[in-house]
Design an enzyme around this catalytic site. Structure first.
Site, short mmCIF file in Angstrom:
data_model
loop_
_atom_site.label_atom_id
_atom_site.label_comp_id
_atom_site.label_asym_id
_atom_site.label_seq_id
_atom_site.Cartn_x
_atom_site.Cartn_y
_atom_site.Cartn_z
N GLU A 246 0.55 -0.98 -0.13
CA GLU A 246 0.06 0.03 0.34
C GLU A 246 0.72 1.15 0.24
OE1 GLU A 246 -2.92 -0.18 -0.49
OE2 GLU A 246 -3.86 -1.94 0.27
N CYS A 280 -2.48 8.85 2.31
CA CYS A 280 -2.00 8.15 1.40
C CYS A 280 -3.26 8.70 -0.07
CB CYS A 280 -1.69 6.71 1.21
SG CYS A 280 -3.10 5.86 2.09
#
Ligand code: NAD
Length: 474
Positions: A246, A280
């Protein structure tokens, strides 16, 4: 102060060790010490994870779910104390820390119950022959979680592994260790068997280069930057280990001419200021159709300037400090580069004070594609607002970077929504809102933003292997 003592957790026992200081980003005071694991600690954790896996994979899924759900219930009871510690170490406002914990519980609970439904299947074969596909837990997992979500990022990894029947060694962030520690403590208190979950801290490069190659470890999961993700993925590849990566993003937001620019700007202020932009999936590059551009940019800048910046413990604070001095340095570098290339500063643009890492929500308009900020993930409170002629130009600009994690679009047109759904290169697209992931949906990237998924049935299946048993009857 309510900041817990940080310890390692190996084989069901807490261990103290010397280490490095933990800094409060609001005033730069020392909160405590994060212990650093030695090689002997890591060997013990590997041994514990192997033994824990042997126990856990043979525990009934319903029993596993009961223990995991008990841990989630304990976390919900402790959410107030936990959120205070997370605000102290990471800076985010208390209400956001609390929401992160509750969201982490949602994930743990969803995974726990879904773990009882990891069904296999029977594949038709000839007479006297049967193929059965079993989904088996892959084995002990090495997990690396970052500093921006001290509780929910480790929770995703722990919940995915444990709900699938895997054991796990979690290397959580040394800068924000209390979120992970309190998570692990709840599992300990809930009666998780020894060795199923282990927690270590230390030198990240030393720990990953020891754990990833270890034959005991069967899966790597990492959340963090693209360069470190590529480094860990190649190490995993050398040892033929699957990985969930990720990594970073550079969230495009496409605001079509048919969307209300003022409402969209207000939603954008809230989304961009969450966790001071250190997310993110943060929205960053706003591509606004020309007809709405000035109205949108002005409303965004006004909303950004009204935000109350301060210590996250103050209930009126909307934007806390950045988590570490590296983010201040990045904001200053990216904003001065963009301004030098002709971008207009509509809001913010200067560090606030010099004690604590405070930086306001900064809105830049007319930012050229060549600006560093248009290419490098800002990971901070920086919004870049540019006009576009039409949807074609907006989609081309959204897809221009090597990132593809989360994208957003605002439109009332079904045709536009259909095109966006097809053509934006991203793992997650949210239309008319800013929620990028939920417990029940798969979350992850394309291109440099990584691979593998967390959340949803897709997330759990990353922690399993499909095994076919082909049985011929005499
Ligand atoms: P960094 O690249 O040094 O570290 C990123 C993360 O990786 C940290 O949690 C760190 O502890 C860990 N790490 C570093 N080297 C490692 C190694 N060899 N093995 C295992 N783990 C390792 O940068 P940083 O200053 O901590 O964060 C800045 C950048 O990281 C941001 O700009 C952002 O792009 C990215 N980041 C992304 C996320 C995310 O949610 N995807 C979270 C945090 C940071």
């Amino acid at each position: 102060m309510n900041y817990p003592e940080i310890e390692l957790y190996i084989g069901g026992h807490w261990r103290r060790a010397s280490g490095s200081p933990i800094i409060n980003p609001a005033d730069e005071s020392v909160l405590g010490t994060v212990p650093h694991a030695t090689k002997a600690d890591l060997d013990d954790a590997l041994d514990a994870a192997a033994k824990g896996f042997a126990v856990w994979r043979n525990t009934a899924p319903s029993t596993r779910a009961q223990i995991i759900l008990r841990a989630a219930a304990l976390i919900r009871e402790r959410a107030n104390d936990m959120s205070r510690a997370m605000t102290l170490e990471q800076g985010k406002p208390l209400d956001q820390a609390r929401l992160e914990i509750l969201r982490g519980c949602d994930i743990i609970e969803w995974d726990a119950t879904e773990g009882m439904r990891l069904y296999g299947r029977v594949i038709p074969a000839g007479p006297g022959l049967q193929h059965t596909v079993h989904r088996q837990p892959i084995g002990p997992v090495a997990a690396f979680s970052p500093w921006n979500f001290p509780m929910s990022s480790p929770a995703r990894k722990v919940a995915g592994a444990l709900s699938s029947g895997c054991s796990i060694i979690l290397k959580a962030s040394e800068e924000t260790p209390a979120g992970a520690l309190q998570l692990v403590r709840a599992f300990h208190d809930a009666g998780l068997p020894a060795g199923v979950l282990n927690l270590v801290f230390g030198n990240p490069a030393e720990i990953s280069s020891y754990l990833v190659p270890s034959p005991a470890i069967r899966l790597i999961t990492f959340t963090g930057s693209v360069p470190i993700g590529k480094h860990l993925a190649s190490m995993a590849g050398q040892h033929m280990k699957p990985a969930i990566m990720e990594l970073g993003g550079h969230g495009p937001v496409i605001v079509c001419g048919d969307a209300d620019p003022v409402t969209t700007a207000a939603l954008s202020v809230t989304a961009k200021s969450r966790n001071a932009g250190q997310v993110c999936v943060a929205p960053t590059r706003f591509f606004v159709q020309e007809s709405s551009f000035e109205t949108f940019a002005q409303a965004f800048a006004e909303g950004a300037s009204r935000l109350k910046v301060g210590n996250g413990l103050d209930p009126s604070t909307q934007l806390g400090p950045l988590a570490n001095p590296r983010r201040i340095e990045a904001m200053e570098r990216l904003v001065s580069d963009a301004a030098a290339r002709g971008a207009r500063v509509l809001a913010g643009g200067q560090r606030i004070g010099n004690r604590g890492y405070f930086y306001p929500l900064t809105v830049l308009a007319g930012v050229p594609d060549s600006a560093l900020a248009m290419n490098e993930e800002p990971f901070g409170p920086l919004a870049l607002v540019n006009p576009v002629r039409d949807l074609d130009e907006a989609i081309a600009k959204a897809n221009a970077l090597p990132f593809g994690l989360a994208a957003y679009a605002f439109t009332n047109s079904a045709d536009n929504a259909q095109r966006l759904s097809n053509d934006v290169e991203t793992g997650n697209l949210s239309i008319n809102h800013f929620v990028a992931s939920t417990a029940e949906t798969p979350f992850g990237g394309v291109k440099d933003s990584g691979y593998g998924r967390e959340g949803g049935t897709e997330g759990l299946s990353c922690y399993t292997v499909a095994r076919n048993v082909s049985h011929k009857f005499n």
